[in-house]
Design a protein around this motif. Sequence first.
Motif, short mmCIF file in Angstrom:
data_model
loop_
_atom_site.label_atom_id
_atom_site.label_comp_id
_atom_site.label_asym_id
_atom_site.label_seq_id
_atom_site.Cartn_x
_atom_site.Cartn_y
_atom_site.Cartn_z
N GLN A 1 2.95 12.85 -42.05
CA GLN A 1 1.84 13.57 -42.67
C GLN A 1 1.22 14.57 -41.69
O GLN A 1 1.30 14.39 -40.47
N PRO A 2 0.60 15.63 -42.20
CA PRO A 2 -0.15 16.55 -41.33
C PRO A 2 -1.19 15.79 -40.53
O PRO A 2 -1.78 14.82 -41.02
N ASN A 3 -1.40 16.20 -39.28
CA ASN A 3 -2.31 15.47 -38.41
C ASN A 3 -3.76 15.68 -38.84
O ASN A 3 -4.30 16.78 -38.76
N MET A 4 -4.39 14.60 -39.28
CA MET A 4 -5.74 14.66 -39.83
C MET A 4 -6.78 15.02 -38.77
O MET A 4 -7.68 15.83 -39.02
N SER A 5 -6.68 14.46 -37.57
CA SER A 5 -7.72 14.69 -36.57
C SER A 5 -7.68 16.12 -36.03
O SER A 5 -8.73 16.71 -35.76
N ILE A 6 -6.51 16.72 -35.90
CA ILE A 6 -6.42 18.12 -35.47
C ILE A 6 -7.02 19.03 -36.54
O ILE A 6 -7.72 20.00 -36.24
N GLY A 7 -6.76 18.70 -37.80
CA GLY A 7 -7.37 19.47 -38.88
C GLY A 7 -8.88 19.40 -38.86
O GLY A 7 -9.57 20.38 -39.16
N THR A 8 -9.42 18.25 -38.47
CA THR A 8 -10.87 18.06 -38.46
C THR A 8 -11.54 18.79 -37.30
O THR A 8 -12.50 19.53 -37.50
N ILE A 9 -11.04 18.61 -36.08
CA ILE A 9 -11.72 19.19 -34.92
C ILE A 9 -11.62 20.72 -34.89
O ILE A 9 -12.45 21.38 -34.27
N THR A 10 -10.62 21.29 -35.58
CA THR A 10 -10.51 22.75 -35.66
C THR A 10 -11.14 23.29 -36.94
O THR A 10 -11.13 24.50 -37.17
N TYR A 11 -11.67 22.40 -37.77
CA TYR A 11 -12.25 22.77 -39.06
C TYR A 11 -11.26 23.57 -39.90
O TYR A 11 -11.60 24.53 -40.59
N GLY A 12 -10.02 23.13 -39.84
CA GLY A 12 -8.98 23.76 -40.64
C GLY A 12 -8.44 25.06 -40.08
O GLY A 12 -7.54 25.65 -40.65
N HIS A 13 -8.98 25.51 -38.94
CA HIS A 13 -8.55 26.79 -38.37
C HIS A 13 -7.40 26.57 -37.38
O HIS A 13 -7.59 26.60 -36.17
N PHE A 14 -6.21 26.37 -37.90
CA PHE A 14 -5.05 26.20 -37.05
C PHE A 14 -3.88 26.90 -37.74
O PHE A 14 -3.92 27.20 -38.93
N LEU A 15 -2.83 27.18 -36.97
CA LEU A 15 -1.70 27.92 -37.51
C LEU A 15 -0.45 27.06 -37.67
O LEU A 15 0.30 27.22 -38.61
N PHE A 16 -0.23 26.17 -36.72
CA PHE A 16 0.98 25.37 -36.72
C PHE A 16 0.74 24.06 -37.47
O PHE A 16 -0.34 23.48 -37.37
N SER A 17 1.73 23.61 -38.21
CA SER A 17 1.59 22.37 -38.98
C SER A 17 1.92 21.17 -38.11
O SER A 17 3.04 20.66 -38.11
N TRP A 18 0.92 20.70 -37.33
CA TRP A 18 1.12 19.52 -36.49
C TRP A 18 1.24 18.29 -37.38
O TRP A 18 0.40 18.04 -38.24
N ARG A 19 2.28 17.49 -37.16
CA ARG A 19 2.52 16.32 -38.00
C ARG A 19 2.76 15.09 -37.14
O ARG A 19 3.34 15.17 -36.06
N GLY A 20 2.30 13.94 -37.65
CA GLY A 20 2.42 12.71 -36.90
C GLY A 20 1.39 12.65 -35.79
O GLY A 20 0.64 13.60 -35.55
N PRO A 21 1.32 11.53 -35.05
CA PRO A 21 0.37 11.40 -33.94
C PRO A 21 0.71 12.38 -32.81
O PRO A 21 1.88 12.72 -32.60
N VAL A 22 -0.32 12.82 -32.08
CA VAL A 22 -0.15 13.71 -30.94
C VAL A 22 -0.95 13.15 -29.77
O VAL A 22 -2.11 12.74 -29.96
N ILE A 23 -0.38 13.12 -28.57
CA ILE A 23 -1.10 12.65 -27.38
C ILE A 23 -1.18 13.79 -26.38
O ILE A 23 -0.19 14.49 -26.13
N ALA A 24 -2.38 14.00 -25.82
CA ALA A 24 -2.59 15.02 -24.81
C ALA A 24 -2.77 14.36 -23.45
O ALA A 24 -3.61 13.46 -23.29
N VAL A 25 -1.97 14.77 -22.47
CA VAL A 25 -2.08 14.26 -21.10
C VAL A 25 -2.23 15.44 -20.15
O VAL A 25 -1.76 16.54 -20.42
#
Length: 430
Positions: free
Chosen positions: A147-171
């Motif tokens: 599924q599209p990444n819900m938390s990335i959609g939220t923190i950017t308020y829908g303003h994103f270009l790439f369809s990030w899907r599944g969990p993402v980890i930032a290190v």
Amino acid sequence: MASSTQKRPVEVCANCLLPATNHCKQCGSSWYCSAECQKADWTYHKYLCAQFKDFKDRPDSDSVRAILFPEDDKTPKLVWVKMNDTELDLASVGEKLEVAELLGATIDEEIAQQKATQGIRRGAKPGSSTARTYLLVREDGLVDGSQPNMSIGTITYGHFLFSWRGPVIAVLTTCEASVDSEADPIVGDMTMTDYRDLIDFFATYGRYLQGHEDFGPSSFWWLAPALKQEMITQPQIQVVKVSCNVEQKLTGVKYEPFNIGKGHPAIVFLQPLPITASLGLPLVMRRYPMDNAIRAEAEATGNANAGPGLLLLCIDPKSKNWGKAQEELAQGNVAVMRHDQEDLHPHHLETMFMYLAQIVCPAMEETMQEEPKRDKAEVMEMLHPSRLDWFFHVFRKERSKIDERWKNTPNLFNLDNARIAKELEGLKLE
């Protein structure tokens, strides 16, 4: 492997990147130049501030603080990630950290990584720091039905270009020299400033990759209700999905209009395609997701989509690429929209495709023969709104004979085309 738990020096405002003097009293990690900037940044800062304040108990010296962006939760999470190797190289960050369980990866599934340079929305120069945030995802996450990444959609308020899907980890990794050097990289703790830069990255990633990112009408369905309502109530404009040959064969639909909100980043972050701007109908386009069942059929039989490739024809007479297009964009589904944020009518888009295929491309080919039959200047004259507009009137008349819907298609430009009427008289359209 070297590791670091100390905070990197923070000297700039998290909101505007000017020199900072004060930090957030709750988390102590974000710095600001003024109370106004801190208030403005709270829109994004609030999702992790309280977590950061209480996230203190490091399980062991080999663990570093990372940020998990769940696919099924609107809030990002702070997590401890354990280093499982004594050596680290920047080409295989995901292989040296224990992240498979957090990402839901199987034992045999590889972890893919994406370097996240500093965002450009606030005027910072990408890659200006030796610190690098790496995003880790499951390698098959974009194609396995995640599924599209819900938390990335939220923190950017829908303003994103790439369809990030599944969990993402930032290190976070840092290096004394450049990322390409042989210096020993350091794995460090993610800070709130790193998190803020990530938001900018998510909002702008894909800006220079026109046509290569997924885009669809359901972009905001996973947002929190209040944010979803905000996107829905924005003024809407009509854009057009152009289906590849396989999907058209299975669904019977080639051009499918749908609505998105004005100001969508898929429009405002891109420049209009040169050939469309010259013709007076400035367009941008993005990849459009393909249903998994159709994707399997497309991979087996091919997913050609010639029309969108025509929009990327090089029209610079001095370029060695004159008359060439990007072949990779002549495949898969594409969403096309007007850069001026006016409604795009499917018939207008089909007209442009046909005009380029039947009139412009043959003329370009004549300029590239050993003994050119046509001058490039003549072709450039064809790329004028009046030419496209007159072609539209001829095309609409022909199409109306076999499709009644074309009779009600609105005019394209309403220009005076008497000058070229005779030239196109008798034009036969297939």
